[in-house]
Write a protein that holds these residues in place. Sequence first.
Motif, short mmCIF file in Angstrom:
data_model
loop_
_atom_site.label_atom_id
_atom_site.label_comp_id
_atom_site.label_asym_id
_atom_site.label_seq_id
_atom_site.Cartn_x
_atom_site.Cartn_y
_atom_site.Cartn_z
N LEU A 36 8.44 16.44 9.18
CA LEU A 36 8.63 15.06 9.63
C LEU A 36 9.50 15.04 10.88
CD1 LEU A 36 8.34 11.97 8.92
CD2 LEU A 36 10.57 12.20 7.79
N TYR A 37 9.06 14.25 11.87
CA TYR A 37 9.91 13.94 13.02
C TYR A 37 10.54 12.58 12.72
CZ TYR A 37 11.15 12.47 17.78
OH TYR A 37 11.81 11.99 18.89
N PRO A 38 11.75 12.56 12.18
CA PRO A 38 12.33 11.30 11.69
C PRO A 38 12.53 10.24 12.77
CG PRO A 38 13.52 13.19 10.80
CD PRO A 38 12.62 13.71 11.88
N GLY A 39 12.94 10.64 13.96
CA GLY A 39 13.18 9.66 15.01
C GLY A 39 11.92 8.98 15.49
N SER A 40 10.83 9.73 15.50
CA SER A 40 9.50 9.24 15.85
C SER A 40 9.49 8.50 17.19
CB SER A 40 8.95 8.39 14.70
OG SER A 40 8.54 9.23 13.63
N TRP A 41 8.52 7.61 17.36
CA TRP A 41 8.29 7.01 18.67
C TRP A 41 9.50 6.21 19.17
CZ3 TRP A 41 5.44 8.09 22.52
CH2 TRP A 41 5.21 7.16 23.54
N SER A 42 10.21 5.53 18.28
CA SER A 42 11.35 4.72 18.71
C SER A 42 12.49 5.58 19.25
CB SER A 42 11.84 3.82 17.57
OG SER A 42 12.11 4.55 16.40
N GLU A 43 12.62 6.81 18.77
CA GLU A 43 13.60 7.73 19.35
C GLU A 43 13.03 8.36 20.63
OE1 GLU A 43 16.33 11.15 17.58
OE2 GLU A 43 14.25 11.83 17.77
N TRP A 44 11.75 8.73 20.58
CA TRP A 44 11.12 9.42 21.71
C TRP A 44 11.28 8.62 23.01
CZ3 TRP A 44 9.29 14.24 22.09
CH2 TRP A 44 8.46 14.56 23.16
N ILE A 45 11.03 7.33 22.95
CA ILE A 45 11.05 6.51 24.16
C ILE A 45 12.45 6.08 24.57
CG2 ILE A 45 8.69 5.68 23.82
CD1 ILE A 45 9.85 3.06 22.72
N GLY A 81 6.30 5.04 14.07
CA GLY A 81 7.20 4.29 14.92
C GLY A 81 8.65 4.64 14.71
N SER A 82 9.03 4.88 13.45
CA SER A 82 10.44 5.15 13.15
C SER A 82 10.63 6.12 11.99
CB SER A 82 11.17 3.84 12.85
OG SER A 82 10.64 3.22 11.69
N GLY A 83 9.61 6.91 11.67
CA GLY A 83 9.75 7.91 10.62
C GLY A 83 9.55 7.39 9.22
N VAL A 84 8.95 6.21 9.07
CA VAL A 84 8.75 5.60 7.75
C VAL A 84 7.32 5.80 7.28
CG1 VAL A 84 8.85 3.47 6.40
CG2 VAL A 84 10.64 3.98 8.06
N THR A 85 6.34 5.20 7.98
CA THR A 85 4.96 5.34 7.51
C THR A 85 4.42 6.76 7.73
OG1 THR A 85 4.09 4.43 9.60
CG2 THR A 85 4.42 2.91 7.76
N ARG A 116 8.40 6.30 1.78
CA ARG A 116 9.67 6.74 2.38
C ARG A 116 10.65 7.13 1.27
NH1 ARG A 116 12.46 7.38 7.53
NH2 ARG A 116 14.64 6.84 7.20
N ALA A 117 10.75 6.32 0.22
CA ALA A 117 11.62 6.66 -0.90
C ALA A 117 11.15 7.96 -1.54
CB ALA A 117 11.63 5.53 -1.93
N TRP A 118 9.84 8.12 -1.72
CA TRP A 118 9.28 9.36 -2.28
C TRP A 118 9.71 10.56 -1.45
CZ3 TRP A 118 5.89 12.75 0.16
CH2 TRP A 118 5.34 13.76 -0.65
N TRP A 119 9.55 10.47 -0.13
CA TRP A 119 9.89 11.60 0.74
C TRP A 119 11.38 11.90 0.68
CZ3 TRP A 119 12.97 13.13 4.67
CH2 TRP A 119 12.61 14.29 5.37
N LEU A 120 12.21 10.87 0.70
CA LEU A 120 13.65 11.09 0.68
C LEU A 120 14.11 11.77 -0.60
CD1 LEU A 120 14.93 7.77 2.28
CD2 LEU A 120 15.10 10.07 3.28
N LEU A 121 13.56 11.37 -1.72
CA LEU A 121 13.93 12.01 -2.98
C LEU A 121 13.48 13.47 -3.00
CD1 LEU A 121 13.45 8.90 -5.09
CD2 LEU A 121 15.27 10.50 -5.62
N ARG A 122 12.30 13.75 -2.46
CA ARG A 122 11.86 15.14 -2.34
C ARG A 122 12.78 15.91 -1.38
NH1 ARG A 122 7.90 17.05 -5.70
NH2 ARG A 122 6.89 18.22 -4.03
N TRP A 123 13.20 15.24 -0.33
CA TRP A 123 14.14 15.83 0.63
C TRP A 123 15.45 16.21 -0.05
CZ3 TRP A 123 18.12 12.67 3.44
CH2 TRP A 123 18.69 13.36 4.54
N GLY A 151 0.78 -1.23 0.00
CA GLY A 151 0.00 0.00 0.00
C GLY A 151 0.82 1.28 0.00
N GLY A 152 2.08 1.17 -0.37
CA GLY A 152 2.95 2.35 -0.40
C GLY A 152 3.61 2.65 0.93
N ALA A 153 3.51 1.74 1.90
CA ALA A 153 4.08 1.98 3.23
C ALA A 153 5.57 2.28 3.17
CB ALA A 153 3.82 0.77 4.13
N TRP A 154 6.30 1.55 2.32
CA TRP A 154 7.75 1.72 2.22
C TRP A 154 8.12 2.62 1.04
CZ3 TRP A 154 7.65 -0.19 6.66
CH2 TRP A 154 6.98 -1.38 6.97
N ALA A 155 7.35 2.54 -0.04
CA ALA A 155 7.62 3.39 -1.20
C ALA A 155 7.49 4.86 -0.87
CB ALA A 155 6.68 3.01 -2.35
#
Length: 300
Positions: free
Chosen positions: A279-288, A257-261, A122-129, A116-120
């Motif tokens: 975007l908060y790249p670290g997301s929940w896994s960094e927060w905790i 969870g980790s800045g991907v979805t 991320r590639a879209w965002w990074l290329l825009r970045w 469903g584009g969950a990982w794709a």
Amino acid sequence: MSARSAYLHNDTTGAAPMAFTTILSADDLKGLLASATPPLLLDCSFELTQPGKGREAYLAGHIPGARYVHLDDDLAAAPSGTNGRHPLPDAEALAQRLRVLGLSQGQQVIAYDASGGAWAARAWWLLRWLGHEAVAVLDGGLPAWVEAGGALEAGEAGPTIVGDFAPRAPLVGGTMEADEVLANIESRAAQVLDARDPSRFRGDPNPIDPVAGHIPGAKNRFFRDNLDASGRFRPANALRSEFTALLGEAHAILQCGSGVTACHNALAMEIAGLPGARLYPGSWSEWIADPSRPVATGEV
């Protein structure tokens, strides 16, 4: 119809082709692959609990000519234990990887997966970045391609010529650090949207989050709510209505969870005509990773 914007190049006929900058259909992709300037295809297949399964799926069958990119190895840097599970990659290292895959300046890039584009996304965002405008996600992913009669090939893609891609100014809303997100809890200058599923957001025990819950003040926008029953993105007006209801007049801080979805929500907002989310790249896994940061549980 897929969202598009004016392409930066002219072809040999003098016409100005169009760049896909959010999503495109399988039929759109067939047209691109038959054109004189084919796109770079990025297969982003991945399974969070079995990181090797994505490459296995790619080798078993992918869209002809697609190159494989791995979420952990290509679309993220190595985690340190305090910066989240999928930190942003070094910009120049990612640019070099994209050049090796054959990316040239202005070339259309199409990213896809079977999730469903969950990982794709991320590639879209990074290329825009990295400032690359002509990048889009295949709507419906590999299942939509197969449904449309698209061919598959197995094994590794053939050799390619190294491209001349170079990063430019970002075309996304930017990023936020953990201390900025912490300060936002008091200031409420922006609204945090959490892309994880509702049970993880509530704080139900789960095998992914060592500490369950969410950032205080966050609202839940499960990324799969951006999709219809077929796994394609819902209409722009529906997405706009739902994001506007969550945000009001506030700007968005996107996390998961980790800045991907979270990037899936960024893509959905772009489709909806609501660009500029941070975007908060670290997301929940960094927060905790820092026990002094506050945690909330329950519904919002």
